[in-house]
Scaffold this motif. Sequence first.
Motif, PDB file in Angstrom:
ATOM      1  N   LEU A 199       0.841  -1.188   0.000  1.00 51.86           N
ATOM      2  CA  LEU A 199       0.000   0.000   0.000  1.00 51.86           C
ATOM      3  C   LEU A 199       0.878   1.242   0.000  1.00 51.86           C
ATOM      4  CD1 LEU A 199      -2.758  -0.893   2.609  1.00 51.86           C
ATOM      5  CD2 LEU A 199      -3.050  -0.671   0.158  1.00 51.86           C
ATOM      6  N   PRO A 200       0.405   2.322  -0.590  1.00 51.97           N
ATOM      7  CA  PRO A 200       1.175   3.567  -0.513  1.00 51.97           C
ATOM      8  C   PRO A 200       1.266   4.033   0.928  1.00 51.97           C
ATOM      9  CG  PRO A 200      -1.033   3.957  -1.401  1.00 51.97           C
ATOM     10  CD  PRO A 200      -0.859   2.477  -1.324  1.00 51.97           C
ATOM     11  N   ASP A 201       1.986   5.122   1.130  1.00 48.36           N
ATOM     12  CA  ASP A 201       2.134   5.643   2.489  1.00 48.36           C
ATOM     13  C   ASP A 201       0.759   5.896   3.094  1.00 48.36           C
ATOM     14  OD1 ASP A 201       4.846   5.535   2.251  1.00 48.36           O
ATOM     15  OD2 ASP A 201       5.043   7.615   1.578  1.00 48.36           O
ATOM     16  N   LEU A 202       0.504   5.267   4.225  1.00 51.65           N
ATOM     17  CA  LEU A 202      -0.796   5.415   4.876  1.00 51.65           C
ATOM     18  C   LEU A 202      -0.829   6.713   5.665  1.00 51.65           C
ATOM     19  CD1 LEU A 202      -1.357   1.771   6.158  1.00 51.65           C
ATOM     20  CD2 LEU A 202      -1.976   2.777   3.961  1.00 51.65           C
ATOM     21  N   SER A 203      -2.024   7.212   5.853  1.00 51.52           N
ATOM     22  CA  SER A 203      -2.206   8.449   6.601  1.00 51.52           C
ATOM     23  C   SER A 203      -3.406   8.277   7.521  1.00 51.52           C
ATOM     24  CB  SER A 203      -2.424   9.631   5.654  1.00 51.52           C
ATOM     25  OG  SER A 203      -3.563   9.403   4.825  1.00 51.52           O
ATOM     26  N   VAL A 204      -3.542   9.206   8.446  1.00 46.45           N
ATOM     27  CA  VAL A 204      -4.684   9.181   9.353  1.00 46.45           C
ATOM     28  C   VAL A 204      -5.921   9.655   8.596  1.00 46.45           C
ATOM     29  CG1 VAL A 204      -5.634  10.059  11.504  1.00 46.45           C
ATOM     30  CG2 VAL A 204      -3.184   9.625  11.313  1.00 46.45           C
ATOM     31  N   VAL A 205      -6.971   8.841   8.629  1.00 51.88           N
ATOM     32  CA  VAL A 205      -8.189   9.125   7.869  1.00 51.88           C
ATOM     33  C   VAL A 205      -9.356   9.247   8.834  1.00 51.88           C
ATOM     34  CG1 VAL A 205      -9.747   8.309   6.066  1.00 51.88           C
ATOM     35  CG2 VAL A 205      -7.295   7.850   5.885  1.00 51.88           C
ATOM     36  N   GLU A 206     -10.159  10.302   8.656  1.00 55.31           N
ATOM     37  CA  GLU A 206     -11.369  10.486   9.457  1.00 55.31           C
ATOM     38  C   GLU A 206     -12.486   9.651   8.863  1.00 55.31           C
ATOM     39  OE1 GLU A 206     -12.379  14.555   9.692  1.00 55.31           O
ATOM     40  OE2 GLU A 206     -10.511  15.166  10.667  1.00 55.31           O
ATOM     41  N   ALA A 207     -13.035   8.753   9.651  1.00 48.26           N
ATOM     42  CA  ALA A 207     -14.118   7.895   9.166  1.00 48.26           C
ATOM     43  C   ALA A 207     -15.321   8.723   8.731  1.00 48.26           C
ATOM     44  CB  ALA A 207     -14.517   6.899  10.249  1.00 48.26           C
ATOM     45  N   ASP A 208     -15.631   9.784   9.477  1.00 48.34           N
ATOM     46  CA  ASP A 208     -16.786  10.624   9.128  1.00 48.34           C
ATOM     47  C   ASP A 208     -16.606  11.283   7.762  1.00 48.34           C
ATOM     48  OD1 ASP A 208     -17.976  10.073  11.607  1.00 48.34           O
ATOM     49  OD2 ASP A 208     -16.905  11.727  12.574  1.00 48.34           O
ATOM     50  N   ALA A 209     -15.389  11.721   7.460  1.00 48.61           N
ATOM     51  CA  ALA A 209     -15.139  12.391   6.181  1.00 48.61           C
ATOM     52  C   ALA A 209     -15.280  11.419   5.022  1.00 48.61           C
ATOM     53  CB  ALA A 209     -13.745  13.020   6.193  1.00 48.61           C
ATOM     54  N   VAL A 210     -14.795  10.190   5.188  1.00 47.13           N
ATOM     55  CA  VAL A 210     -14.924   9.188   4.131  1.00 47.13           C
ATOM     56  C   VAL A 210     -16.393   8.849   3.895  1.00 47.13           C
ATOM     57  CG1 VAL A 210     -14.356   6.824   3.463  1.00 47.13           C
ATOM     58  CG2 VAL A 210     -12.638   8.231   4.575  1.00 47.13           C
ATOM     59  N   ILE A 211     -17.156   8.716   4.980  1.00 43.95           N
ATOM     60  CA  ILE A 211     -18.587   8.427   4.844  1.00 43.95           C
ATOM     61  C   ILE A 211     -19.288   9.554   4.097  1.00 43.95           C
ATOM     62  CG2 ILE A 211     -20.740   8.163   6.136  1.00 43.95           C
ATOM     63  CD1 ILE A 211     -19.123   6.690   8.291  1.00 43.95           C
ATOM     64  N   ALA A 212     -18.991  10.802   4.471  1.00 43.34           N
ATOM     65  CA  ALA A 212     -19.644  11.946   3.835  1.00 43.34           C
ATOM     66  C   ALA A 212     -19.339  12.000   2.341  1.00 43.34           C
ATOM     67  CB  ALA A 212     -19.197  13.236   4.520  1.00 43.34           C
ATOM     68  N   GLU A 213     -18.090  11.738   1.972  1.00 42.14           N
ATOM     69  CA  GLU A 213     -17.735  11.792   0.548  1.00 42.14           C
ATOM     70  C   GLU A 213     -18.364  10.633  -0.226  1.00 42.14           C
ATOM     71  OE1 GLU A 213     -13.772  12.318  -2.281  1.00 42.14           O
ATOM     72  OE2 GLU A 213     -13.623  12.480  -0.105  1.00 42.14           O
ATOM     73  N   ALA A 214     -18.421   9.450   0.390  1.00 40.07           N
ATOM     74  CA  ALA A 214     -19.060   8.317  -0.276  1.00 40.07           C
ATOM     75  C   ALA A 214     -20.554   8.568  -0.476  1.00 40.07           C
ATOM     76  CB  ALA A 214     -18.835   7.040   0.532  1.00 40.07           C
ATOM     77  N   VAL A 215     -21.192   9.196   0.509  1.00 41.53           N
ATOM     78  CA  VAL A 215     -22.609   9.549   0.374  1.00 41.53           C
ATOM     79  C   VAL A 215     -22.800  10.541  -0.773  1.00 41.53           C
ATOM     80  CG1 VAL A 215     -24.513  10.769   1.491  1.00 41.53           C
ATOM     81  CG2 VAL A 215     -23.222   9.038   2.762  1.00 41.53           C
ATOM     82  N   ALA A 216     -21.887  11.520  -0.871  1.00 47.68           N
ATOM     83  CA  ALA A 216     -21.987  12.498  -1.955  1.00 47.68           C
ATOM     84  C   ALA A 216     -21.842  11.838  -3.315  1.00 47.68           C
ATOM     85  CB  ALA A 216     -20.916  13.572  -1.770  1.00 47.68           C
ATOM     86  N   ARG A 217     -20.958  10.846  -3.415  1.00 45.90           N
ATOM     87  CA  ARG A 217     -20.770  10.152  -4.684  1.00 45.90           C
ATOM     88  C   ARG A 217     -21.982   9.307  -5.069  1.00 45.90           C
ATOM     89  NH1 ARG A 217     -14.638   7.729  -5.353  1.00 45.90           N
ATOM     90  NH2 ARG A 217     -13.494   9.686  -5.111  1.00 45.90           N
ATOM     91  N   THR A 218     -22.689   8.801  -4.058  1.00 49.01           N
ATOM     92  CA  THR A 218     -23.810   7.897  -4.323  1.00 49.01           C
ATOM     93  C   THR A 218     -25.139   8.638  -4.370  1.00 49.01           C
ATOM     94  OG1 THR A 218     -22.550   6.352  -2.924  1.00 49.01           O
ATOM     95  CG2 THR A 218     -24.675   5.606  -3.678  1.00 49.01           C
ATOM     96  N   ALA A 219     -25.147   9.917  -4.049  1.00 50.24           N
ATOM     97  CA  ALA A 219     -26.401  10.662  -3.905  1.00 50.24           C
ATOM     98  C   ALA A 219     -27.218  10.673  -5.193  1.00 50.24           C
ATOM     99  CB  ALA A 219     -26.106  12.092  -3.449  1.00 50.24           C
ATOM    100  N   THR A 220     -26.560  10.910  -6.327  1.00 49.11           N
ATOM    101  CA  THR A 220     -27.294  10.973  -7.595  1.00 49.11           C
ATOM    102  C   THR A 220     -27.935   9.636  -7.927  1.00 49.11           C
ATOM    103  OG1 THR A 220     -25.774  12.671  -8.416  1.00 49.11           O
ATOM    104  CG2 THR A 220     -27.090  11.498 -10.046  1.00 49.11           C
ATOM    105  N   LEU A 221     -27.192   8.553  -7.754  1.00 45.52           N
ATOM    106  CA  LEU A 221     -27.734   7.211  -8.012  1.00 45.52           C
ATOM    107  C   LEU A 221     -28.906   6.926  -7.098  1.00 45.52           C
ATOM    108  CD1 LEU A 221     -27.468   4.403  -9.371  1.00 45.52           C
ATOM    109  CD2 LEU A 221     -25.880   3.792  -7.527  1.00 45.52           C
ATOM    110  N   ALA A 222     -28.781   7.278  -5.812  1.00 44.09           N
ATOM    111  CA  ALA A 222     -29.858   7.020  -4.857  1.00 44.09           C
ATOM    112  C   ALA A 222     -31.098   7.846  -5.188  1.00 44.09           C
ATOM    113  CB  ALA A 222     -29.375   7.335  -3.444  1.00 44.09           C
ATOM    114  N   GLU A 223     -30.894   9.086  -5.577  1.00 47.60           N
ATOM    115  CA  GLU A 223     -32.039   9.957  -5.902  1.00 47.60           C
ATOM    116  C   GLU A 223     -32.800   9.424  -7.108  1.00 47.60           C
ATOM    117  OE1 GLU A 223     -32.925  14.685  -6.955  1.00 47.60           O
ATOM    118  OE2 GLU A 223     -30.883  13.981  -6.506  1.00 47.60           O
TER     119      GLU A 223
END
Length: 387
Positions: A199-223
């Motif tokens: 894996l590339p260099d790992l970094s600290v990731v906020e779970a809430d931020a990943v969830i929010a971005e995934a929701v934004a990506r799926t919003a159009t499909l869900a709508e």
Amino acid sequence: MWRRWWIPVADSAARITPPPLVERRALDVATVGYAVLDEAGHVLYANERADELGLVRAGLIDRRIGEAVSRAVVHTDPVDVELGPQELPPDLIGPRRNPMSVQAVLRSMGDGLVLVSASDETETLRLEAVRRDFVANVSHELKTPVAAISLLAEAVTDAADDPESVERFSQRLVHESNRLSVLVNELIVLSRLQGADPLPDLSVVEADAVIAEAVARTATLAESAGIDLVTGEKTGLLVMGDRPMLLTALTNLMSNAVHYSPAGTSVSISCVLRETVVEISVTDRGIGIAPEHQQRVFERFFRVDQARSRATGGTGLGLAIVKHVAANHGGEARVWSKPGLGSTFTLRLPQYRPAPPVESSTPPAGRPGTERPTGAPRRHASSRGVQ
């Protein structure tokens, strides 16, 4: 610890001196089995691994090795011998699995001595089987969109004088082209996850931020599908990982939930901490998965509903990618499902905990309102500016 059989056959043993202590310890922990034989096939010494791999048993060499010794003595080239599956002796059976394939190589050491090395090729065979299976699956899956694109291109050409047919075939052509593009991209991602590349260099990731971005990506499909995406409160939980990979995995879970949910229902995304594991769950109210299929949903190209997958353009790789992303981050992917009630897919990742700050031994500088150090002169407002 050091398992050795010193057998004085003729004067062969006299030509062998015990290896130095460091070399003996190195051979003790070696993953390769080593044995030294004389020209008659007698064992002069061997390490423990040679016994585990069936090279030597009770001080006697394997029959197939014995038959190859005479050839190895007179040839300068190595002699390969396939020993096949081996069953570990009862006193060695534990958490280790029996070797399914052991490959031995005999090399002449001169003076009538032969060095035999044996290695467990079980993992190599498994990886080769996975590769063949992967290539076969990919070849089969690529044939369908490629053949469809070819037929549609011919249909467009033949219907050049019929604008309505050209438009209909063109739309299908665009659909199949997009499906092929998605399939190729997911194959690239999956091959990278399954490969040996770290894996590339790992970094600290906020779970809430990943969830929010995934929701934004799926919003159009869900709508467009009439599905509501429902998220919980922010948790502030952190994981150590590769953000794009985690985002891809979570987006795949949400897209699957939307595709397999009826219109007018909702898909819930939650994030909780269980001991030291961050669990990100995606729950749908869809058709559910039969118990006999739940163990296979993370396999490549496995589809619970073939007709629905064709309608939605699914490739059957999304959940396989989720599984490998989780594994590459030291976690796992789980599924709970009941037909008619829906499914919950959970991405489990180790929690990241920042190291506690190191307390400084230097006392902080004086600030207004802080206690005056012992012995320091007291200054009053009336004496400000006076030396």
